[in-house]
Design a protein around this motif. Structure first.
Motif, PDB file in Angstrom:
ATOM      1  N   ASP A  27      22.538   4.213   9.739  1.00 30.85           N
ATOM      2  CA  ASP A  27      22.777   4.504  11.148  1.00 30.85           C
ATOM      3  C   ASP A  27      23.567   5.799  11.324  1.00 30.85           C
ATOM      4  N   ASP A  28      24.444   6.111  10.365  1.00 33.59           N
ATOM      5  CA  ASP A  28      25.274   7.312  10.441  1.00 33.59           C
ATOM      6  C   ASP A  28      24.641   8.519   9.755  1.00 33.59           C
ATOM      7  N   ALA A  29      23.348   8.447   9.484  1.00 39.65           N
ATOM      8  CA  ALA A  29      22.708   9.493   8.676  1.00 39.65           C
ATOM      9  C   ALA A  29      22.847  10.880   9.282  1.00 39.65           C
ATOM     10  N   GLY A  30      22.990  10.989  10.589  1.00 32.89           N
ATOM     11  CA  GLY A  30      23.065  12.298  11.223  1.00 32.89           C
ATOM     12  C   GLY A  30      24.456  12.895  11.303  1.00 32.89           C
ATOM     13  N   LEU A  31      25.488  12.163  10.864  1.00 35.13           N
ATOM     14  CA  LEU A  31      26.844  12.650  11.063  1.00 35.13           C
ATOM     15  C   LEU A  31      27.169  13.871  10.210  1.00 35.13           C
ATOM     16  N   VAL A  32      26.681  13.903   8.965  1.00 33.07           N
ATOM     17  CA  VAL A  32      26.975  15.055   8.105  1.00 33.07           C
ATOM     18  C   VAL A  32      26.419  16.325   8.740  1.00 33.07           C
ATOM     19  N   ARG A  33      25.192  16.255   9.243  1.00 33.34           N
ATOM     20  CA  ARG A  33      24.585  17.425   9.888  1.00 33.34           C
ATOM     21  C   ARG A  33      25.327  17.785  11.163  1.00 33.34           C
ATOM     22  N   ALA A  34      25.709  16.780  11.945  1.00 35.19           N
ATOM     23  CA  ALA A  34      26.434  17.052  13.184  1.00 35.19           C
ATOM     24  C   ALA A  34      27.775  17.730  12.905  1.00 35.19           C
ATOM     25  N   LEU A  35      28.458  17.288  11.875  1.00 33.53           N
ATOM     26  CA  LEU A  35      29.726  17.907  11.501  1.00 33.53           C
ATOM     27  C   LEU A  35      29.509  19.343  11.020  1.00 33.53           C
ATOM     28  N   ARG A  36      28.465  19.528  10.237  1.00 36.39           N
ATOM     29  CA  ARG A  36      28.190  20.870   9.720  1.00 36.39           C
ATOM     30  C   ARG A  36      27.865  21.833  10.856  1.00 36.39           C
ATOM     31  N   GLY A  37      27.251  21.332  11.916  1.00 42.56           N
ATOM     32  CA  GLY A  37      26.941  22.182  13.052  1.00 42.56           C
ATOM     33  C   GLY A  37      28.169  22.769  13.714  1.00 42.56           C
ATOM     34  N   ARG A  38      29.323  22.157  13.465  1.00 46.23           N
ATOM     35  CA  ARG A  38      30.582  22.684  13.994  1.00 46.23           C
ATOM     36  C   ARG A  38      31.438  23.309  12.889  1.00 46.23           C
ATOM     37  N   GLY A  39      30.813  23.577  11.743  1.00 46.96           N
ATOM     38  CA  GLY A  39      31.540  24.208  10.645  1.00 46.96           C
ATOM     39  C   GLY A  39      32.412  23.265   9.847  1.00 46.96           C
ATOM     40  N   LEU A  40      32.153  21.961   9.948  1.00 49.55           N
ATOM     41  CA  LEU A  40      32.919  20.962   9.193  1.00 49.55           C
ATOM     42  C   LEU A  40      32.017  20.365   8.120  1.00 49.55           C
ATOM     43  N   TYR A  41      32.523  20.284   6.919  1.00 52.12           N
ATOM     44  CA  TYR A  41      31.713  19.848   5.785  1.00 52.12           C
ATOM     45  C   TYR A  41      32.206  18.492   5.303  1.00 52.12           C
ATOM     46  N   ALA A  42      31.285  17.543   5.270  1.00 56.20           N
ATOM     47  CA  ALA A  42      31.628  16.170   4.897  1.00 56.20           C
ATOM     48  C   ALA A  42      30.662  15.674   3.838  1.00 56.20           C
ATOM     49  N   ARG A  43      31.129  14.719   3.077  1.00 55.73           N
ATOM     50  CA  ARG A  43      30.276  14.049   2.093  1.00 55.73           C
ATOM     51  C   ARG A  43      30.598  12.567   2.099  1.00 55.73           C
ATOM     52  N   TRP A  44      29.609  11.777   1.687  1.00 50.92           N
ATOM     53  CA  TRP A  44      29.785  10.337   1.581  1.00 50.92           C
ATOM     54  C   TRP A  44      30.391   9.975   0.237  1.00 50.92           C
ATOM     55  N   MET A  45      31.252   8.964   0.234  1.00 47.59           N
ATOM     56  CA  MET A  45      31.785   8.373  -0.992  1.00 47.59           C
ATOM     57  C   MET A  45      32.086   6.896  -0.736  1.00 47.59           C
ATOM     58  N   SER A  46      32.029   6.111  -1.797  1.00 47.87           N
ATOM     59  CA  SER A  46      32.547   4.752  -1.706  1.00 47.87           C
ATOM     60  C   SER A  46      34.064   4.833  -1.581  1.00 47.87           C
ATOM     61  N   TRP A  47      34.624   3.984  -0.747  1.00 38.05           N
ATOM     62  CA  TRP A  47      36.069   4.084  -0.483  1.00 38.05           C
ATOM     63  C   TRP A  47      36.911   3.952  -1.744  1.00 38.05           C
ATOM     64  N   ASP A  48      36.421   3.224  -2.753  1.00 33.03           N
ATOM     65  CA  ASP A  48      37.227   3.015  -3.955  1.00 33.03           C
ATOM     66  C   ASP A  48      37.025   4.101  -5.010  1.00 33.03           C
ATOM     67  N   ASP A  49      36.282   5.146  -4.673  1.00 35.43           N
ATOM     68  CA  ASP A  49      36.156   6.295  -5.565  1.00 35.43           C
ATOM     69  C   ASP A  49      37.493   7.038  -5.575  1.00 35.43           C
ATOM     70  N   PRO A  50      38.111   7.246  -6.740  1.00 32.22           N
ATOM     71  CA  PRO A  50      39.415   7.937  -6.778  1.00 32.22           C
ATOM     72  C   PRO A  50      39.386   9.307  -6.110  1.00 32.22           C
ATOM     73  N   ALA A  51      38.212   9.940  -6.043  1.00 31.27           N
ATOM     74  CA  ALA A  51      38.127  11.272  -5.445  1.00 31.27           C
ATOM     75  C   ALA A  51      38.453  11.253  -3.953  1.00 31.27           C
ATOM     76  N   THR A  52      38.383  10.081  -3.310  1.00 28.28           N
ATOM     77  CA  THR A  52      38.723  10.023  -1.885  1.00 28.28           C
ATOM     78  C   THR A  52      40.183  10.399  -1.652  1.00 28.28           C
TER      79      THR A  52
END
Length: 312
Positions: A27-52
């Motif tokens: 359902d949130d598939a368009g959020l990364v593109r929407a954020l990028r359209g405003r110059g914001l870069y996001a990526r998906w991760m599982s919450w328990d990934d230490p990289a978060t």
């Protein structure tokens, strides 16, 4: 004379899923593109990934296994440098006893009784819903017309250390729930959810990940009386938590009934589906832009705006 290129700061943004749904349910598939359209870069991760923990901002979106890992999850929310919605909101909203706080504040709410492990559970007459106070996606929630069976289910939940919620079954559920979506405390859009809980004796059908019951959704245009319940719930929650509704990047208020007597069923502030797929393309772009502007505003509030890290 040529001007120097501004030293713009690009915050590291994470949209948090869970191991079974590391990129959400779609359902949130368009959020990364929407954020990028405003110059914001996001990526998906599982919450328990230490990289978060190295991210500048984490936005909770599909952390639907927290019910089985609550202590670990809540501890993680305080370790993340910046979280939306904030960790104190998460701690309060992951336990359905928040409904008592909203009812005490005058929000018309579905009657709910809570029974901690070891407490005797009272099952009222008539059809009831029995579920855990910590639960998502209808996991562990069942309908009963037999008090003995309801008591047995409640005892099973308590035996696993869970507080039990008992609610009278509201027949208006058969008409579905109205899900009201708010962004930064302001009305965005709405959709209707068909009944999730099957008749007594049957169990909900879950998706392949096992994290949520499958839903049938459709767009909705609720009456203002229903939106009023949503605004009242947000105001009461914000007052209880000593924040403002605008501090909530997103909220979903699930309401039963029509304009004559609507009642709050759930206030979802942790990781609700926001029903983007129920909007047409143009409306989805507008509403997701509203979401992104909320992210921008939060970043500015955190001192992470685009010019906040320029060299002197």
């Amino acid at each position: 004379m040529k001007l120097a290129r501004p030293d713009l700061f690009h915050p590291r943004i994470v949209l948090a899923g869970c191991p079974a749904l590391p990129e959400g349910d779609g359902d949130d598939a368009g959020l990364v593109r929407a954020l990028r359209g405003r110059g914001l870069y996001a990526r998906w991760m599982s919450w328990d990934d230490p990289a978060t923990l190295a991210a500048d901002l984490v936005i909770l979106r599909a952390t639907w296994d927290y019910t089985d890992r609550l202590e670990e999850f809540l501890a993680w929310t305080w370790k993340v440098p910046r979280l939306l919605n904030p960790p104190q909101v998460v701690a309060w909203n992951t336990d359905k006893r928040y409904l008592a706080d909203l009812a005490a504040a005058g929000v018309p709410t579905v009657p709910s009784a809570f029974f901690a492990p070891g407490e005797r559970v009272h099952i009222p007459r008539g059809e009831v819903v029995v579920k855990s106070a910590v639960g998502a996606g209808s996991v562990g929630a069942l309908r009963f017309s037999d008090a003995t069976a309801a008591s047995a289910h409640a005892a099973s939940l308590q035996a696993h250390g869970q507080t039990v919620v008992v609610q009278p079954y509201d027949p208006r559920v058969s008409d579905g729930e109205t899900a009201l979506v708010f962004l930064r405390g302001e009305q965005s859009h709405a959709f209707t959810k068909a009944p999730l809980l099957p008749p007594p004796g049957e169990s909900p059908v879950f998706d392949e990940s096992g994290t949520y019951a499958e839903e049938s959704l459709r767009p909705a245009e609720p009456d203002f009386e229903i939106w009023d319940v949503g605004y009242a719930a947000l105001a009461a929650a914000a007052g209880h938590l000593h924040i403002t509704p605008a501090d909530l990047l997103y909220a979903r208020v699930d309401v039963l009934g029509g304009a004559d007597a609507p009642r709050l069923l759930e206030l979802e502030l942790v990781e609700p589906s926001l029903g983007w797929r129920q909007l047409d393309d143009a409306e989805r772009r507008r509403r997701q832009r509203q979401f992104v502007l909320g992210v921008e505003s939060a970043l500015d509030g955190f001192g992470l705006g685009p010019l906040s890290h320029r060299r002197p």
